[in-house]
Motif scaffolding. Structure first.
Motif, short mmCIF file in Angstrom:
data_model
loop_
_atom_site.label_atom_id
_atom_site.label_comp_id
_atom_site.label_asym_id
_atom_site.label_seq_id
_atom_site.Cartn_x
_atom_site.Cartn_y
_atom_site.Cartn_z
N UNK A 1 0.84 -1.20 0.00
CA UNK A 1 0.00 0.00 0.00
C UNK A 1 0.87 1.25 0.00
N UNK A 2 1.82 1.30 0.91
CA UNK A 2 2.69 2.47 1.02
C UNK A 2 3.58 2.62 -0.21
N UNK A 3 4.25 1.55 -0.59
CA UNK A 3 5.18 1.62 -1.72
C UNK A 3 4.51 1.97 -3.03
N UNK A 4 3.38 1.34 -3.29
CA UNK A 4 2.72 1.59 -4.58
C UNK A 4 1.92 2.88 -4.58
N UNK A 5 1.47 3.36 -3.44
CA UNK A 5 0.85 4.69 -3.43
C UNK A 5 1.91 5.74 -3.74
N UNK A 6 3.12 5.57 -3.17
CA UNK A 6 4.23 6.47 -3.47
C UNK A 6 4.56 6.44 -4.97
N UNK A 7 4.67 5.23 -5.52
CA UNK A 7 5.02 5.09 -6.93
C UNK A 7 3.89 5.58 -7.85
N UNK A 8 2.64 5.42 -7.42
CA UNK A 8 1.52 5.92 -8.22
C UNK A 8 1.55 7.44 -8.28
N UNK A 9 1.80 8.08 -7.15
CA UNK A 9 1.93 9.54 -7.15
C UNK A 9 3.09 9.96 -8.04
N UNK A 10 4.21 9.27 -7.92
CA UNK A 10 5.40 9.56 -8.74
C UNK A 10 5.08 9.41 -10.22
N UNK A 11 4.23 8.44 -10.58
CA UNK A 11 3.86 8.19 -11.98
C UNK A 11 2.80 9.16 -12.48
N UNK A 12 2.34 10.07 -11.61
CA UNK A 12 1.39 11.09 -12.05
C UNK A 12 -0.05 10.88 -11.64
N UNK A 13 -0.33 9.86 -10.85
CA UNK A 13 -1.70 9.64 -10.39
C UNK A 13 -2.07 10.68 -9.33
N UNK A 14 -3.29 11.11 -9.35
CA UNK A 14 -3.76 12.04 -8.32
C UNK A 14 -4.21 11.24 -7.11
N UNK A 15 -4.25 11.88 -5.94
CA UNK A 15 -4.79 11.18 -4.77
C UNK A 15 -6.21 10.66 -5.00
N UNK A 16 -6.99 11.40 -5.78
CA UNK A 16 -8.36 10.97 -6.07
C UNK A 16 -8.38 9.70 -6.92
N UNK A 17 -7.50 9.62 -7.91
CA UNK A 17 -7.42 8.42 -8.73
C UNK A 17 -6.98 7.22 -7.90
N UNK A 18 -6.04 7.45 -7.00
CA UNK A 18 -5.55 6.36 -6.16
C UNK A 18 -6.65 5.86 -5.23
N UNK A 19 -7.40 6.78 -4.62
CA UNK A 19 -8.49 6.35 -3.75
C UNK A 19 -9.59 5.64 -4.54
N UNK A 20 -9.83 6.07 -5.76
CA UNK A 20 -10.84 5.40 -6.59
C UNK A 20 -10.40 3.97 -6.91
#
Length: 116
Positions: A64-83
Motif C-alpha cells: 500500500x505504502x510503496x505503490x501509493x508512493x510510486x503511483x503519485x510519482x507516476x502522475x496519479x492524483x490522490x483521487x485516482x488512487x483512492x478510486x
C-alpha cells in the motif's frame, strides 16, 4: 498508526539488506519487477493504480505504502488512487475499506507534496 515514510524506509532497507546475502534472488526479483512495471500496453500510472488496489485487497502495508508512493510519482492524483482502492473494497469489503481510510489516506497525505 505507523508513519508511511518509515514503512517505506523499512522496506527499502530490508531489500538492501536481503541483497547482501541473496543477490541472485534479489536480482531476479528486481529484474522481473523492472520488466513488469515498464510502459507497455498499460502505462506505468495504470500499473501502479492496479498495484495499490491489489495491496489494499491483500492488506499488505508495504504494498500500500510503496505503490501509493510510486503511483503519485507516476502522475496519479490522490483521487485516482483512492478510486482504485475503492474498486478493491468491492472485493475485499470492510478490511480493505479500513486500510483505505487509514494507511492509504495517511500515505497520500504524507507523499503528495513530494510530487506536486
Amino acid at each position: 498508526m505507523e508513519n508511511p515514510r518509515e514503512i517505506l524506509k523499512d522496506c527499502n532497507e530490508g531489500f538492501a539488506e536481503f541483497n547482501k546475502t541473496n543477490a541472485e534472488q534479489m536480482g531476479a526479483f528486481s529484474s522481473s519487477m523492472g520488466v513488469l512495471f515498464k510502459k507497455g500496453s498499460l502505462d506505468v500510472k495504470t500499473k501502479e493504480l492496479i498495484s495499490v488496489a491489489i495491496g489494499i485487497y491483500n492488506r499488505c502495508k508495504y504494498c500500500i505504502v510503496g505503490h501509493s508512493y510510486k503511483a503519485l510519482k507516476a502522475g496519479a492524483s490522490p483521487e485516482e488512487i483512492m478510486e482504485a482502492a475503492m474498486v478493491a473494497v468491492a472485493f475485499g469489503g470492510g478490511p480493505s475499506m479500513a486500510y483505505s481510510v487509514t494507511l492509504l489516506r495517511k500515505s497520500l497525505e504524507e507523499f503528495k507534496s513530494d510530487f506536486s
